[in-house]
Design a protein around this motif. Structure first.
Motif, PDB file in Angstrom:
ATOM      1  N   PHE A 226       0.828  -1.207   0.000  1.00  0.00           N
ATOM      2  CA  PHE A 226       0.000   0.000   0.000  1.00  0.00           C
ATOM      3  C   PHE A 226       0.866   1.263   0.000  1.00  0.00           C
ATOM      4  O   PHE A 226       0.669   2.187   0.788  1.00  0.00           O
ATOM      5  CB  PHE A 226      -0.964  -0.007   1.188  1.00  0.00           C
ATOM      6  CG  PHE A 226      -1.851  -1.219   1.228  1.00  0.00           C
ATOM      7  CD1 PHE A 226      -2.805  -1.438   0.239  1.00  0.00           C
ATOM      8  CD2 PHE A 226      -1.700  -2.177   2.221  1.00  0.00           C
ATOM      9  CE1 PHE A 226      -3.603  -2.569   0.248  1.00  0.00           C
ATOM     10  CE2 PHE A 226      -2.500  -3.319   2.243  1.00  0.00           C
ATOM     11  CZ  PHE A 226      -3.455  -3.512   1.250  1.00  0.00           C
ATOM     12  N   LYS A 228       2.124   4.775  -1.374  1.00  0.00           N
ATOM     13  CA  LYS A 228       1.420   5.894  -1.979  1.00  0.00           C
ATOM     14  C   LYS A 228       2.392   6.951  -2.468  1.00  0.00           C
ATOM     15  O   LYS A 228       3.557   6.971  -2.094  1.00  0.00           O
ATOM     16  CB  LYS A 228       0.460   6.508  -0.954  1.00  0.00           C
ATOM     17  CG  LYS A 228      -0.580   5.539  -0.426  1.00  0.00           C
ATOM     18  CD  LYS A 228      -1.465   6.200   0.626  1.00  0.00           C
ATOM     19  CE  LYS A 228      -2.513   5.222   1.156  1.00  0.00           C
ATOM     20  NZ  LYS A 228      -3.364   5.857   2.189  1.00  0.00           N
ATOM     21  N   ARG A 229       1.895   7.853  -3.291  1.00  0.00           N
ATOM     22  CA  ARG A 229       2.699   8.972  -3.765  1.00  0.00           C
ATOM     23  C   ARG A 229       2.981   9.932  -2.607  1.00  0.00           C
ATOM     24  O   ARG A 229       2.133  10.164  -1.749  1.00  0.00           O
ATOM     25  CB  ARG A 229       1.969   9.726  -4.874  1.00  0.00           C
ATOM     26  CG  ARG A 229       1.619   8.886  -6.071  1.00  0.00           C
ATOM     27  CD  ARG A 229       0.847   9.680  -7.109  1.00  0.00           C
ATOM     28  NE  ARG A 229       1.712  10.615  -7.821  1.00  0.00           N
ATOM     29  CZ  ARG A 229       1.270  11.488  -8.713  1.00  0.00           C
ATOM     30  NH1 ARG A 229      -0.026  11.569  -8.976  1.00  0.00           N
ATOM     31  NH2 ARG A 229       2.113  12.278  -9.337  1.00  0.00           N
ATOM     32  N   GLY A 250       5.117   7.026  -6.327  1.00  0.00           N
ATOM     33  CA  GLY A 250       4.410   5.982  -5.603  1.00  0.00           C
ATOM     34  C   GLY A 250       4.955   4.595  -5.888  1.00  0.00           C
ATOM     35  O   GLY A 250       4.268   3.585  -5.688  1.00  0.00           O
ATOM     36  N   ASN A 270       0.474  -3.982  -3.928  1.00  0.00           N
ATOM     37  CA  ASN A 270      -0.289  -2.742  -3.979  1.00  0.00           C
ATOM     38  C   ASN A 270       0.541  -1.469  -3.813  1.00  0.00           C
ATOM     39  O   ASN A 270       0.528  -0.827  -2.763  1.00  0.00           O
ATOM     40  CB  ASN A 270      -1.381  -2.754  -2.905  1.00  0.00           C
ATOM     41  CG  ASN A 270      -2.494  -3.747  -3.211  1.00  0.00           C
ATOM     42  OD1 ASN A 270      -2.640  -4.718  -2.494  1.00  0.00           O
ATOM     43  ND2 ASN A 270      -3.255  -3.516  -4.259  1.00  0.00           N
ATOM     44  N   CYS A 271       1.261  -1.111  -4.852  1.00  0.00           N
ATOM     45  CA  CYS A 271       1.928   0.193  -4.895  1.00  0.00           C
ATOM     46  C   CYS A 271       1.167   1.091  -5.875  1.00  0.00           C
ATOM     47  O   CYS A 271       0.549   0.612  -6.820  1.00  0.00           O
ATOM     48  CB  CYS A 271       3.382   0.055  -5.330  1.00  0.00           C
ATOM     49  SG  CYS A 271       4.362  -1.004  -4.242  1.00  0.00           S
ATOM     50  N   SER A 272       1.232   2.400  -5.651  1.00  0.00           N
ATOM     51  CA  SER A 272       0.475   3.320  -6.503  1.00  0.00           C
ATOM     52  C   SER A 272       0.980   3.322  -7.929  1.00  0.00           C
ATOM     53  O   SER A 272       0.203   3.500  -8.873  1.00  0.00           O
ATOM     54  CB  SER A 272       0.547   4.741  -5.932  1.00  0.00           C
ATOM     55  OG  SER A 272      -0.082   4.809  -4.680  1.00  0.00           O
TER      56      SER A 272
END
Length: 457
Positions: A226, A228-229, A250, A270-272
């Protein structure tokens, strides 16, 4: 870009001169102010790229395959599947209590019950193009005791951000299990090992790692999910310097103009943006023993068609498990050369391995299980290029194992991907890769390990 038309031998001059024109590099590099500090780091990194390039990659791929075969022989697992399954289970102990592994990298260190006291032995175990990576071997142990990330300019001693921005080699470990939410991208400096063995370390809910214009970094046994940017701002990027950063992409791990990098036993989801990007002249990299799930664009090697410095890119992708709910780019390659060896591809939705701009892709001893969708059985995808052009690209498959209708479209000429070595390798290194039928055992322990001090890992 002007440098795209010049010989790579003159790249140092061109690359440094471009850095003076602040606008172009700063947008791509997320450096808002490309000052003298970053100009020098960029020049040093480019020089390191040129020095780290292996002109005879056959030496590296054969060295890897030799050690992979040696590990199988010394475990007694080379006499067929029945003996392999009956006598040896990767990542476990035999009945007599002695650790055995079929995986050449793992077998190098995991059988040592005193691994916690001999952590730096890990540096003897890397194979592939990242072979010379030593991380923080020549520095002291730094213990992260604080999971916070509250001060981006003056990181608190004991935090991960404080550790990675020190201007000296460090072997970074963790005092206890931690969940770390990075407020902005973590700027890692030269000669660092981030070693999560013995505890569980989660980088989650915030930004990821950035390895920009650096060398000699190991990332080992870390969970990343997970990601995020980051919105940018003033961020410390070394002990003596901080600067203004723009919005980060991200990525889980962004390797930008970096060399001698080893990523091992990392679990990611789950990376952006991408999970692992290696761009702008990054080379001498090994990505191994990792477990990747739940993502669209997984591995990007080479970011833009105009970045011809990526012709120097050489990356080994080995012993990884590409697992559930993955879509594409495992990897996707521009220019350069990638050795994809003994990985387990159990899931993809579009394709597994793709690229453009004439990269060399050597696929050896992988297992490919195609999705049920009939239009996505092909492992490979050449993007934005007609057949008349890509038919000469060197994309080779050797001893891969194809299931559920999977197939690899080869191109180029067999064995044309590496010139004859100037210093011929010994005959015993000229050996075929381990077959894809053995991949399930080789990758059984991909991802983070539950290592406990006093016991073999």
């Amino acid at each position: 870009m002007a440098f795209a038309y010049l010989n790579l031998g003159s790249y140092v001059i061109v690359f440094v001169s471009l850095s003076i024109a602040i606008v172009a590099p700063s947008v791509q590099a997320h450096i808002a102010v490309f000052d003298d500090y970053w100009t020098q780091r960029q020049a040093n990194a480019l020089r390191q790229t040129m020095e780290s390039y292996e002109p005879n990659p056959l030496n590296v791929t054969n060295h890897f395959n030799y050690h992979a075969a040696l590990a199988m022989e010394t475990t007694g697992a080379d006499n067929g599947p029945r003996r392999e399954l009956g006598q040896v289970k990767a990542g476990q102990k035999t009945r007599g209590g002695r650790f055995r592994s079929l995986n050449a990298i793992d077998r190098c260190w995991r059988g040592d019950k005193n691994w916690a006291k001999n952590r730096k032995k890990l540096t003897d175990c890397v194979l592939g193009f990242g072979l010379k990576t030593t991380g923080g071997k020549n520095g002291p142990i730094y213990v992260v005791t604080d999971a916070s990330d509250d001060d981006l300019l003056s990181p608190k001693p004991g935090t991960l951000r404080h550790a990675v921005t020190r201007d000296r080699p460090l072997w970074i470990i963790f005092a206890r299990t931690m969940v770390i939410k990075l407020q902005q991208e973590l700027m890692i400096t030269n000669d660092k090992t981030i070693d999560g063995r013995g505890v569980s370390v989660y980088i989650t809910g915030g930004a990821g790692f950035t390895l920009q214009f650096v060398k000699n970094v190991i990332i080992h046994n870390i969970h990343m999910k997970f990601i995020k940017r980051g919105f940018g701002g003033l961020i410390r990027d070394s002990e003596e310097h901080f600067g203004l950063r723009t919005i980060s992409d991200g990525d889980g791990i962004n390797i930008f103009g970096a060399t001698n990098i080893w990523i091992d036993h990392v679990s990611m989801r789950n990376c952006s943006d991408g999970m692992i990007d290696a761009i702008m002249g990054s080379t001498a990299i090994t990505i191994s023993n990792s477990h990747l799930t739940d993502h669209n664009e997984v591995l990007l090697f080479g970011g833009k068609d105009g970045d011809v410095i990526d012709k120097k890119m050489q990356i080994t992708v080995a012993f990884n498990h590409f697992g559930k709910r993955l879509n594409q780019r495992m990897p996707r390659v521009r220019y350069g050369m990638v050795h994809v060896v003994n990985n387990d591809y159990t899931h993809w939705e579009m394709y597994a391995i793709g690229g453009n701009k004439n990269p060399t892709i050597i696929s050896q001893g992988n297992r490919f299980i195609a999705p049920h969708k009939e239009t996505c059985k092909q492992v490979t995808k050449r993007e934005y290029t007609p057949y008349t052009e890509w038919k000469s690209w060197n994309w080779q498959s050797e001893r891969d194992y194809f299931l559920n209708g999977a197939y690899f479209v080869q191109s180029g000429k067999s064995n044309a991907w590496s010139a004859a070595p100037k210093n011929p390798i010994p005959k015993e290194f000229t050996i075929r890769p381990q077959p894809g039928t053995k991949v399930r055992s080789l990758t059984k322990d991909a991802g983070t390990l539950d290592c406990r001090p006093g016991k073999s890992c």
